[in-house]
Design a protein around this motif. Structure first.
Motif, PDB file in Angstrom:
ATOM      1  N   LEU A  28      -2.454  -6.901  -3.292  1.00  0.00           N
ATOM      2  CA  LEU A  28      -1.591  -6.639  -2.145  1.00  0.00           C
ATOM      3  C   LEU A  28      -0.681  -5.458  -2.465  1.00  0.00           C
ATOM      4  O   LEU A  28       0.017  -5.468  -3.475  1.00  0.00           O
ATOM      5  CB  LEU A  28      -0.753  -7.881  -1.826  1.00  0.00           C
ATOM      6  N   TRP A  29      -0.681  -4.443  -1.612  1.00  0.00           N
ATOM      7  CA  TRP A  29       0.143  -3.261  -1.826  1.00  0.00           C
ATOM      8  C   TRP A  29       1.324  -3.317  -0.883  1.00  0.00           C
ATOM      9  O   TRP A  29       1.170  -3.167   0.322  1.00  0.00           O
ATOM     10  CB  TRP A  29      -0.660  -1.990  -1.595  1.00  0.00           C
ATOM     11  N   PRO A  30       2.534  -3.528  -1.410  1.00  0.00           N
ATOM     12  CA  PRO A  30       3.694  -3.670  -0.520  1.00  0.00           C
ATOM     13  C   PRO A  30       4.257  -2.338  -0.042  1.00  0.00           C
ATOM     14  O   PRO A  30       4.252  -1.344  -0.760  1.00  0.00           O
ATOM     15  CB  PRO A  30       4.711  -4.408  -1.392  1.00  0.00           C
ATOM     16  N   MET A  31       4.718  -2.352   1.186  1.00  0.00           N
ATOM     17  CA  MET A  31       5.484  -1.243   1.767  1.00  0.00           C
ATOM     18  C   MET A  31       6.918  -1.731   1.842  1.00  0.00           C
ATOM     19  O   MET A  31       7.261  -2.531   2.712  1.00  0.00           O
ATOM     20  CB  MET A  31       4.924  -0.924   3.153  1.00  0.00           C
ATOM     21  N   VAL A  69       1.182  -5.099   2.813  1.00  0.00           N
ATOM     22  CA  VAL A  69       2.283  -6.027   3.052  1.00  0.00           C
ATOM     23  C   VAL A  69       3.549  -5.236   3.374  1.00  0.00           C
ATOM     24  O   VAL A  69       3.970  -4.388   2.585  1.00  0.00           O
ATOM     25  CB  VAL A  69       2.548  -6.910   1.804  1.00  0.00           C
ATOM     26  N   LEU A  70       4.123  -5.523   4.527  1.00  0.00           N
ATOM     27  CA  LEU A  70       5.438  -4.960   4.861  1.00  0.00           C
ATOM     28  C   LEU A  70       6.474  -5.935   4.335  1.00  0.00           C
ATOM     29  O   LEU A  70       6.531  -7.079   4.775  1.00  0.00           O
ATOM     30  CB  LEU A  70       5.584  -4.771   6.366  1.00  0.00           C
ATOM     31  N   GLN A  90       1.557   1.232  12.131  1.00  0.00           N
ATOM     32  CA  GLN A  90       0.800   2.239  11.401  1.00  0.00           C
ATOM     33  C   GLN A  90       0.022   1.649  10.228  1.00  0.00           C
ATOM     34  O   GLN A  90      -0.873   2.303   9.701  1.00  0.00           O
ATOM     35  CB  GLN A  90       1.737   3.330  10.875  1.00  0.00           C
ATOM     36  N   MET A  91       0.337   0.441   9.830  1.00  0.00           N
ATOM     37  CA  MET A  91      -0.372  -0.185   8.712  1.00  0.00           C
ATOM     38  C   MET A  91      -1.774  -0.603   9.156  1.00  0.00           C
ATOM     39  O   MET A  91      -1.937  -1.135  10.247  1.00  0.00           O
ATOM     40  CB  MET A  91       0.408  -1.397   8.194  1.00  0.00           C
ATOM     41  N   ILE A  98       6.384  -9.997   4.890  1.00  0.00           N
ATOM     42  CA  ILE A  98       7.306 -10.907   4.210  1.00  0.00           C
ATOM     43  C   ILE A  98       8.711 -10.553   4.662  1.00  0.00           C
ATOM     44  O   ILE A  98       9.132  -9.393   4.563  1.00  0.00           O
ATOM     45  CB  ILE A  98       7.201 -10.794   2.674  1.00  0.00           C
ATOM     46  N   SER A  99       9.425 -11.537   5.168  1.00  0.00           N
ATOM     47  CA  SER A  99      10.819 -11.354   5.561  1.00  0.00           C
ATOM     48  C   SER A  99      11.679 -11.887   4.428  1.00  0.00           C
ATOM     49  O   SER A  99      11.728 -13.093   4.186  1.00  0.00           O
ATOM     50  CB  SER A  99      11.098 -12.110   6.863  1.00  0.00           C
TER      51      SER A  99
END
Length: 197
Positions: A28-31, A69-70, A90-91, A98-99
């Motif tokens: 998982l690549w987080p933004m 993942v935002l 845009q993803m 994830i909040s």
């Protein structure tokens, strides 16, 4: 992995589901979208003591087009609402959110006109991490919950990654037309708005 012989899916389909989800959950690549103290806790989680590389999340993607993942860490002012929605849109699919922290999840102590009262009024959220700010262990637990959710997805489920809009009947719902105008007045001292001619 257990396969139910009475189910419609065959052995190959279930094994393919497992393989694809295993690859997704492990990379998982987080933004990161950090606006407050939760972002500092996220930085601590990514540092050597907690080591997000164990979860395949060491590649922080500051481009939404290369993220899975935002990770929204901190409060979201109404002026940033269009920005976070645009980043989410845009993803590429599949994508998750994830909040992190009370402010991102509910507005936290900022119960006022200037702060979004929960980012789920703007974008769909998969995992909520409670706390003010949550410790790195809490974020790691949230990441493990997201990995478990990813592992349970089915390829044949066509609704799993549709562009979900928040529930319009909710009192917290902000329509897209209003989101785009929330940053007004915009510009200079004569209140030149974004929609001005």
């Amino acid at each position: 992995m257990q396969v139910d012989p009475g189910a419609q899916d065959g052995w190959i389909t279930t094994r393919l589901d497992f393989l694809v989800n295993w690859a997704r959950a492990g990379s998982l690549w987080p933004m990161p979208f950090g606006t407050a103290c939760c972002a500092i806790e996220f930085m601590a989680t990514a540092a050597s003591r907690y080591d997000l590389a164990r979860f395949g999340m060491e590649r922080l993607s500051y481009s939404p087009r290369q993220a899975d993942v935002l990770l929204c860490a901190g409060r979201v002012p109404l002026k940033l609402a269009p920005v976070i929605r645009r980043i989410y849109q845009q993803m590429p699919q599949p994508k998750w959110v994830i909040s992190m922290g009370a402010c991102a999840s509910t507005g936290g102590m900022f119960d006022n006109y200037a702060v979004v009262q929960g980012i789920d009024t703007i974008i769909p959220v998969d995992v909520y991490v409670p706390g003010c700010p949550p410790r790195p262990e809490a974020l790691i637990h949230g990441i493990m919950m997201l990995q478990k959710k990813v592992m349970q997805e089915r390829l044949k489920d066509s609704t799993r990654h549709v562009e979900i809009e928040p529930d319009p009947s909710s009192q917290l719902y902000i329509p897209p037309s209003r989101i785009d105008e929330l940053s007004e007045p915009f510009g200079n001292s004569v209140h030149q708005t974004r929609s001005a001619p």
